[in-house]
Motif scaffolding. Structure first.
Motif, mmCIF file in Angstrom:
data_model
loop_
_atom_site.group_PDB
_atom_site.id
_atom_site.type_symbol
_atom_site.label_atom_id
_atom_site.label_comp_id
_atom_site.label_asym_id
_atom_site.label_seq_id
_atom_site.Cartn_x
_atom_site.Cartn_y
_atom_site.Cartn_z
ATOM 1 N N ARG A 146 -2.446 -12.030 0.196
ATOM 2 C CA ARG A 146 -2.872 -11.378 1.447
ATOM 3 C C ARG A 146 -1.823 -11.574 2.534
ATOM 4 N N ARG A 147 -1.212 -12.741 2.568
ATOM 5 C CA ARG A 147 -0.163 -13.019 3.554
ATOM 6 C C ARG A 147 1.004 -12.049 3.353
ATOM 7 N N PHE A 148 1.388 -11.847 2.102
ATOM 8 C CA PHE A 148 2.461 -10.890 1.792
ATOM 9 C C PHE A 148 2.042 -9.478 2.196
ATOM 10 N N ALA A 149 0.849 -9.057 1.780
ATOM 11 C CA ALA A 149 0.393 -7.687 2.022
ATOM 12 C C ALA A 149 0.150 -7.413 3.506
ATOM 13 N N ASN A 150 -0.204 -8.435 4.261
ATOM 14 C CA ASN A 150 -0.481 -8.259 5.690
ATOM 15 C C ASN A 150 0.740 -8.474 6.573
ATOM 16 N N ASP A 151 1.850 -8.858 5.991
ATOM 17 C CA ASP A 151 3.073 -8.980 6.770
ATOM 18 C C ASP A 151 3.376 -7.603 7.361
ATOM 19 N N PRO A 152 3.589 -7.497 8.676
ATOM 20 C CA PRO A 152 3.769 -6.171 9.296
ATOM 21 C C PRO A 152 4.878 -5.333 8.663
ATOM 22 N N THR A 153 5.990 -5.961 8.338
ATOM 23 C CA THR A 153 7.085 -5.206 7.721
ATOM 24 C C THR A 153 6.689 -4.721 6.338
ATOM 25 N N MET A 154 6.078 -5.601 5.554
ATOM 26 C CA MET A 154 5.688 -5.219 4.191
ATOM 27 C C MET A 154 4.595 -4.148 4.206
ATOM 28 N N ALA A 155 3.675 -4.234 5.164
ATOM 29 C CA ALA A 155 2.622 -3.215 5.278
ATOM 30 C C ALA A 155 3.228 -1.853 5.613
ATOM 31 N N GLU A 156 4.215 -1.844 6.502
ATOM 32 C CA GLU A 156 4.897 -0.590 6.862
ATOM 33 C C GLU A 156 5.665 -0.028 5.673
ATOM 34 N N VAL A 157 6.368 -0.903 4.967
ATOM 35 C CA VAL A 157 7.108 -0.474 3.780
ATOM 36 C C VAL A 157 6.144 0.079 2.736
ATOM 37 N N HIS A 158 5.007 -0.592 2.573
ATOM 38 C CA HIS A 158 4.009 -0.151 1.602
ATOM 39 C C HIS A 158 3.533 1.275 1.909
ATOM 40 N N GLU A 159 3.287 1.563 3.169
ATOM 41 C CA GLU A 159 2.859 2.919 3.547
ATOM 42 C C GLU A 159 3.926 3.951 3.184
ATOM 43 N N THR A 160 5.184 3.609 3.423
ATOM 44 C CA THR A 160 6.281 4.505 3.071
ATOM 45 C C THR A 160 6.353 4.706 1.559
ATOM 46 N N VAL A 161 6.184 3.623 0.812
ATOM 47 C CA VAL A 161 6.200 3.705 -0.655
ATOM 48 C C VAL A 161 5.069 4.599 -1.143
ATOM 49 N N GLN A 162 3.883 4.434 -0.574
ATOM 50 C CA GLN A 162 2.734 5.239 -1.018
ATOM 51 C C GLN A 162 2.945 6.720 -0.722
ATOM 52 N N GLN A 163 3.586 7.014 0.405
ATOM 53 C CA GLN A 163 3.877 8.411 0.727
ATOM 54 C C GLN A 163 4.934 8.984 -0.219
ATOM 55 N N SER A 164 5.958 8.190 -0.510
ATOM 56 C CA SER A 164 7.061 8.669 -1.345
ATOM 57 C C SER A 164 6.707 8.747 -2.823
ATOM 58 N N PHE A 165 5.846 7.850 -3.267
ATOM 59 C CA PHE A 165 5.513 7.776 -4.686
ATOM 60 C C PHE A 165 4.007 7.938 -4.902
ATOM 61 N N SER A 166 3.430 8.904 -4.220
ATOM 62 C CA SER A 166 1.984 9.108 -4.369
ATOM 63 C C SER A 166 1.626 9.581 -5.779
ATOM 64 N N ASP A 167 2.559 10.233 -6.437
ATOM 65 C CA ASP A 167 2.336 10.726 -7.795
ATOM 66 C C ASP A 167 3.381 10.111 -8.722
ATOM 67 N N SER A 168 2.930 9.370 -9.709
ATOM 68 C CA SER A 168 3.837 8.717 -10.663
ATOM 69 C C SER A 168 4.267 9.640 -11.791
ATOM 70 N N LYS A 169 3.622 10.767 -11.926
ATOM 71 C CA LYS A 169 3.854 11.634 -13.083
ATOM 72 C C LYS A 169 5.311 12.059 -13.246
ATOM 73 N N PRO A 170 6.019 12.504 -12.196
ATOM 74 C CA PRO A 170 7.418 12.899 -12.397
ATOM 75 C C PRO A 170 8.286 11.754 -12.940
ATOM 76 N N LEU A 171 8.063 10.558 -12.444
ATOM 77 C CA LEU A 171 8.817 9.404 -12.928
ATOM 78 C C LEU A 171 8.432 9.071 -14.370
ATOM 79 N N GLU A 172 7.150 9.196 -14.697
ATOM 80 C CA GLU A 172 6.701 8.950 -16.069
ATOM 81 C C GLU A 172 7.332 9.938 -17.046
#
Length: 199
Positions: free
Chosen positions: A101-127
């Motif tokens: 939770r400490r890792f996931a709630n770190d402000p920088t990591m939370a912001e990065v996570h949102e960017t990752v989710q937007q960029s990789f919302s669909d795994s199918k092309p990579l698969e």
């Protein structure tokens, strides 16, 4: 001592020469047509498990379930990810959920996570790309096992996470050249190292 140094120097020189010779042979022998082989008969279907999503949405209840599941299915990778890549401590630590939770709630990591989710919302092309790559690998090395694939977020600590049976893909490392996070060094382990005071 001098003969030992000379022997080491000769061994290093021979190794370097041998490696360069092999590299030259492979370079001269490379032919793009070698990838133009029929791999349609090879049955491989790469699926990427999305630990990145589960990690940031984890609750005490889901942690107990996922902890047991990951220990059973990916014990070596789970240990490597938690202890070596994220440096959250031991997977056997009773405080592991709080560290996650400490890792996931770190402000920088939370912001990065949102960017990752937007960029990789669909795994199918990579698969699809990974499936094609592993089919070619399997064509040339038919007796080799294909690893499982897990999407993770490493806190910018690793470009890839490997164990003998698993490939971990830290998605934040592949957001593209225009990503602002690459302009300055970010490391989760650096952000959260405890301050040690001497008395």
């Amino acid at each position: 001592m001098w003969p030992l140094m000379l022997q080491t120097s000769i061994n290093t020189s021979l190794q370097t020469t041998f490696c360069l010779l092999i590299l030259l042979l492979f370079t001269v022998g490379c032919d793009e047509r070698q990838l133009d082989v029929d791999v349609s008969h090879i049955e491989i279907d790469v699926r990427i498990e999305r630990w990145d999503s589960a990690w940031f949405a984890m609750t005490p209840v889901s942690f107990r379930q996922l902890d047991q599941q990951w220990r059973a299915e990916h014990a070596q990778f789970y240990k490597h990810y938690v202890e070596d890549i994220l440096a959250l401590g031991s997977i056997d630590d009773s405080n592991l959920f709080n560290q996650i939770r400490r890792f996931a709630n770190d402000p920088t990591m939370a912001e990065v996570h949102e960017t990752v989710q937007q960029s990789f919302s669909d795994s199918k092309p990579l698969e699809v790309e990974l499936t094609e790559a592993w089919k070619h690998f399997s064509y040339y090395f038919p007796n080799k096992n294909i690893p499982s694939h897990i999407a993770i977020e490493s806190g910018f600590n690793a470009p890839l996470a490997l164990t003998p049976n698993t490939v971990g893909i830290p998605l934040e490392m592949y957001l593209g050249g225009n990503t602002p996070y690459y302009d300055y060094p970010v490391s989760y382990t650096h952000l959260t190292l405890p301050t040690i005071c001497s008395v």
